[in-house]
Design an enzyme around this catalytic site. Structure first.
Site, PDB file in Angstrom:
ATOM      1  N   CYS A   1       0.697  -1.307   0.146  1.00 23.21           N
ATOM      2  CA  CYS A   1      -0.054  -0.025   0.174  1.00 23.21           C
ATOM      3  C   CYS A   1       0.826   1.330   0.015  1.00 23.21           C
ATOM      4  CB  CYS A   1      -1.045  -0.203   1.196  1.00 23.21           C
ATOM      5  SG  CYS A   1      -2.027  -1.358   1.117  1.00 23.21           S
TER       6      CYS A   1
ATOM      7  N   HIS B   1      -3.695   7.041   1.274  1.00 24.27           N
ATOM      8  CA  HIS B   1      -4.015   5.703   0.827  1.00 24.27           C
ATOM      9  C   HIS B   1      -5.412   5.256   1.299  1.00 24.27           C
ATOM     10  CE1 HIS B   1      -3.918   1.690   0.052  1.00 24.27           C
ATOM     11  NE2 HIS B   1      -3.812   1.328   1.265  1.00 24.27           N
TER      12      HIS B   1
ATOM     13  N   ASN C   1     -10.125  -0.779  -1.902  1.00 22.14           N
ATOM     14  CA  ASN C   1      -8.738  -0.780  -1.673  1.00 22.14           C
ATOM     15  C   ASN C   1      -7.979  -1.050  -2.818  1.00 22.14           C
ATOM     16  OD1 ASN C   1      -6.060  -0.625  -0.909  1.00 22.14           O
ATOM     17  ND2 ASN C   1      -6.332  -1.388   1.288  1.00 22.14           N
TER      18      ASN C   1
HETATM   19  N1  ACO Z   1     -19.358  -9.120   6.849  1.00 23.77           N
HETATM   20  C1  ACO Z   1     -19.698  -9.338   7.843  1.00 23.77           C
HETATM   21  N2  ACO Z   1     -19.381  -9.926   8.998  1.00 23.77           N
HETATM   22  C2  ACO Z   1     -17.991 -10.009   8.923  1.00 23.77           C
HETATM   23  C3  ACO Z   1     -17.212  -9.423   7.837  1.00 23.77           C
HETATM   24  C4  ACO Z   1     -18.116  -9.140   6.703  1.00 23.77           C
HETATM   25  N3  ACO Z   1     -17.458  -8.735   5.375  1.00 23.77           N
HETATM   26  N4  ACO Z   1     -15.833  -9.503   8.062  1.00 23.77           N
HETATM   27  C5  ACO Z   1     -15.531  -9.878   9.098  1.00 23.77           C
HETATM   28  N5  ACO Z   1     -16.899 -10.290   9.867  1.00 23.77           N
HETATM   29  C6  ACO Z   1     -17.241 -10.683  11.132  1.00 23.77           C
HETATM   30  C7  ACO Z   1     -16.086 -11.635  11.550  1.00 23.77           C
HETATM   31  O1  ACO Z   1     -16.089 -12.807  11.327  1.00 23.77           O
HETATM   32  C8  ACO Z   1     -16.431 -11.408  13.165  1.00 23.77           C
HETATM   33  O2  ACO Z   1     -17.311 -12.090  13.500  1.00 23.77           O
HETATM   34  P1  ACO Z   1     -17.111 -12.958  14.945  1.00 23.77           P
HETATM   35  O3  ACO Z   1     -17.326 -11.973  15.960  1.00 23.77           O
HETATM   36  O4  ACO Z   1     -18.489 -13.676  15.069  1.00 23.77           O
HETATM   37  O5  ACO Z   1     -16.075 -13.815  14.990  1.00 23.77           O
HETATM   38  C9  ACO Z   1     -16.773 -10.052  13.224  1.00 23.77           C
HETATM   39  O6  ACO Z   1     -17.294  -9.459  12.003  1.00 23.77           O
HETATM   40  C10 ACO Z   1     -15.807  -8.846  13.607  1.00 23.77           C
HETATM   41  O7  ACO Z   1     -14.642  -9.209  12.895  1.00 23.77           O
HETATM   42  P2  ACO Z   1     -13.239  -8.195  12.990  1.00 23.77           P
HETATM   43  O8  ACO Z   1     -12.360  -8.834  12.086  1.00 23.77           O
HETATM   44  O9  ACO Z   1     -13.045  -7.973  14.547  1.00 23.77           O
HETATM   45  O10 ACO Z   1     -13.864  -6.962  12.638  1.00 23.77           O
HETATM   46  P3  ACO Z   1     -13.385  -5.474  12.751  1.00 23.77           P
HETATM   47  O11 ACO Z   1     -14.319  -4.680  13.409  1.00 23.77           O
HETATM   48  O12 ACO Z   1     -12.018  -5.529  13.173  1.00 23.77           O
HETATM   49  O13 ACO Z   1     -13.487  -4.767  11.126  1.00 23.77           O
HETATM   50  C11 ACO Z   1     -12.047  -4.569   9.596  1.00 23.77           C
HETATM   51  C12 ACO Z   1     -12.686  -5.590  10.206  1.00 23.77           C
HETATM   52  C13 ACO Z   1     -12.944  -3.781   8.763  1.00 23.77           C
HETATM   53  C14 ACO Z   1     -11.204  -5.147   8.357  1.00 23.77           C
HETATM   54  C15 ACO Z   1     -11.253  -3.714  10.373  1.00 23.77           C
HETATM   55  O14 ACO Z   1     -10.364  -4.537  11.332  1.00 23.77           O
HETATM   56  C16 ACO Z   1     -10.326  -2.791   9.636  1.00 23.77           C
HETATM   57  O15 ACO Z   1     -10.719  -1.801   9.365  1.00 23.77           O
HETATM   58  N6  ACO Z   1      -8.950  -3.002   9.825  1.00 23.77           N
HETATM   59  C17 ACO Z   1      -7.992  -2.208   8.970  1.00 23.77           C
HETATM   60  C18 ACO Z   1      -7.403  -3.150   8.025  1.00 23.77           C
HETATM   61  C19 ACO Z   1      -7.748  -2.465   6.631  1.00 23.77           C
HETATM   62  O16 ACO Z   1      -8.380  -1.327   6.376  1.00 23.77           O
HETATM   63  N7  ACO Z   1      -6.686  -3.233   5.730  1.00 23.77           N
HETATM   64  C20 ACO Z   1      -6.762  -2.746   4.503  1.00 23.77           C
HETATM   65  C21 ACO Z   1      -5.577  -3.422   3.845  1.00 23.77           C
HETATM   66  S1  ACO Z   1      -4.098  -2.731   4.673  1.00 23.77           S
HETATM   67  C22 ACO Z   1      -3.815  -1.364   4.352  1.00 23.77           C
HETATM   68  O17 ACO Z   1      -4.196  -1.187   3.146  1.00 23.77           O
HETATM   69  C23 ACO Z   1      -3.428  -0.338   5.023  1.00 23.77           C
END
Ligand code: ACO
Length: 342
Positions: free
Chosen positions: A120, A269, A299
């Site tokens: 990224c 980004h 992304n």
């Molecule tokens: N739809 C529905 N439910 C989902 C989805 C989805 N697409 N994805 C995950 N879940 C569920 C999980 O299975 C979990 O369920 P559980 O509690 O029963 O186990 C629950 O939602 C929570 O999951 P988490 O992974 O803890 O969700 P979180 O609130 O952390 O959100 C996310 C996930 C959006 C990816 C978040 O962690 C985030 O924004 N992280 C930043 C990462 C990012 O943006 N990466 C991009 C690439 S890296 C970069 O470019 C910098």
């Protein structure tokens, strides 16, 4: 010493739109509301099978070169940032050079072509290479590309939903040119912390093993599903992204004596709308100066910043004379910032 200016921008996204509801239709247990609320993403683009990363880069590069008033043969270097090259080696840079018609005929120019593998942050790492070459007087025009074909390497099942909902395909490009006019790229500041290398990674193979991909009894390579797809600890990424993006932006401001209030446009980004809103709120940046297009493209990793720049130029938001800040964070962890007088 010449100055290094961005003389042209270009972008290309494949025509196929994939909405959050389309992900539900192919069997992923998610909802449009869940994805929008957590990430801001409403849709992304997927390339069709048969289309490679250098194919996506080609129209973006042609656009940037034409807008710079140049021909491919005017380029002295190609720097191609991607985490999804067509093959393990060689990189997509040489494929793009050939597709631009630079290997024979009227536009022949066998200039250097390299790939940058910084995910990224790849575009800002590539911009550093380009602007350094131009400022050192070693190149007059450098093509910088960020392009990705994520759709081929995503687990499009409920198991992979946390990662696969985030990413889309696309390409952006800029030309960095030597100029006598003061301004242009004021600097690019990079950082990395390899302790977090495996927090967001795609293994596919293990070069420490013999052979590097295990073979079955028929001699056919076998890749575990968990190794085929990107693995991410989302919350750790989120926490470090907001911290390092704030620091990277402040580093650019300190180094150049810039008050953030004097920055006209922020091109962050596009990893997650919430990350960028958090950074903007923390630093008190006015909402109308922070560009977003993650709603439409998701992304696109190395392509997000050059796509933002090209779109902003076309819709009139990015104008000559503006001071522009770019900031990125991603796998590695790696990060970077750049300040440009447009
Ligand atoms: N739809 C529905 N439910 C989902 C989805 C989805 N697409 N994805 C995950 N879940 C569920 C999980 O299975 C979990 O369920 P559980 O509690 O029963 O186990 C629950 O939602 C929570 O999951 P988490 O992974 O803890 O969700 P979180 O609130 O952390 O959100 C996310 C996930 C959006 C990816 C978040 O962690 C985030 O924004 N992280 C930043 C990462 C990012 O943006 N990466 C991009 C690439 S890296 C970069 O470019 C910098």
């Amino acid at each position: 010493m010449p100055y290094a200016r961005i003389s042209g921008t270009g972008f290309y996204v494949p025509p196929r739109v994939v909405t959050n509801d389309d992900l539900v239709r192919i069997g992923i247990d998610t909802t449009h509301e869940w994805v929008v609320q957590r990430t801001g993403i409403e849709q992304r683009r997927y390339a069709d099978e048969g289309v490679g990363t250098s194919d996506l880069a080609l129209p973006a590069a042609r656009d940037a070169i034409a807008r710079a008033g140049l021909r491919p043969s005017d380029l002295d270097l190609i720097v191609f940032a991607t985490l999804s090259p067509e093959m393990a080696f060689p990189g997509s840079g040489v494929l793009l050079q050939q597709k631009l018609g630079m290997c024979d005929g009227d536009d022949a120019k066998l200039c250097g072509a390299m790939d940058i593998r910084n995910q990224c942050s790849g575009f800002l790492y590539a911009l550093k290479v380009a602007s350094s070459a131009v400022k050192a007087g070693e190149a007059r025009h450098v093509l910088v590309v960020g392009a990705e074909t994520h759709s081929a390497a995503m687990d499009l099942s409920t198991q992979g939903r946390t990662v696969s909902m985030l990413f889309g395909d696309g390409a952006g490009a800029v030309v960095v040119s030597a100029s006598e006019e003061p301004g242009g790229i004021l600097g690019t500041w990079l950082g990395a912390d390899g302790r977090f290398a495996e927090i967001l990674c795609q293994r596919v193979w293990d070069i420490r093993k013999r052979p590097f991909i295990p073979l079955d009894e028929h001699g056919v390579g076998q890749v575990q599903p968990s190794h085929m797809w990107a693995q991410m600890e989302g919350r750790t990424v989120f926490k470090h992204a907001v911290e390092k993006m704030c620091l990277a932006l402040m580093q650019a401001c300190w180094a150049t004596g810039t008050d953030p209030k004097d920055i006209d446009l922020f091109c962050f980004h596009q990893a997650n709308m919430r990350i960028n809103q958090y950074v903007a709120n923390t630093l008190g940046l006015p909402e109308d100066k922070v560009l977003h297009n993650i709603q439409r493209y998701g992304n696109t990793t190395a392509a997000t910043i050059p796509i933002l720049l090209a779109e902003a130029e076309r819709d009139g938001r990015l104008k000559r004379g503006m001071r522009v800040a770019m900031v990125a964070f991603g796998s590695g962890f790696t990060w970077g910032s750049s300040l440009v007088d447009w």
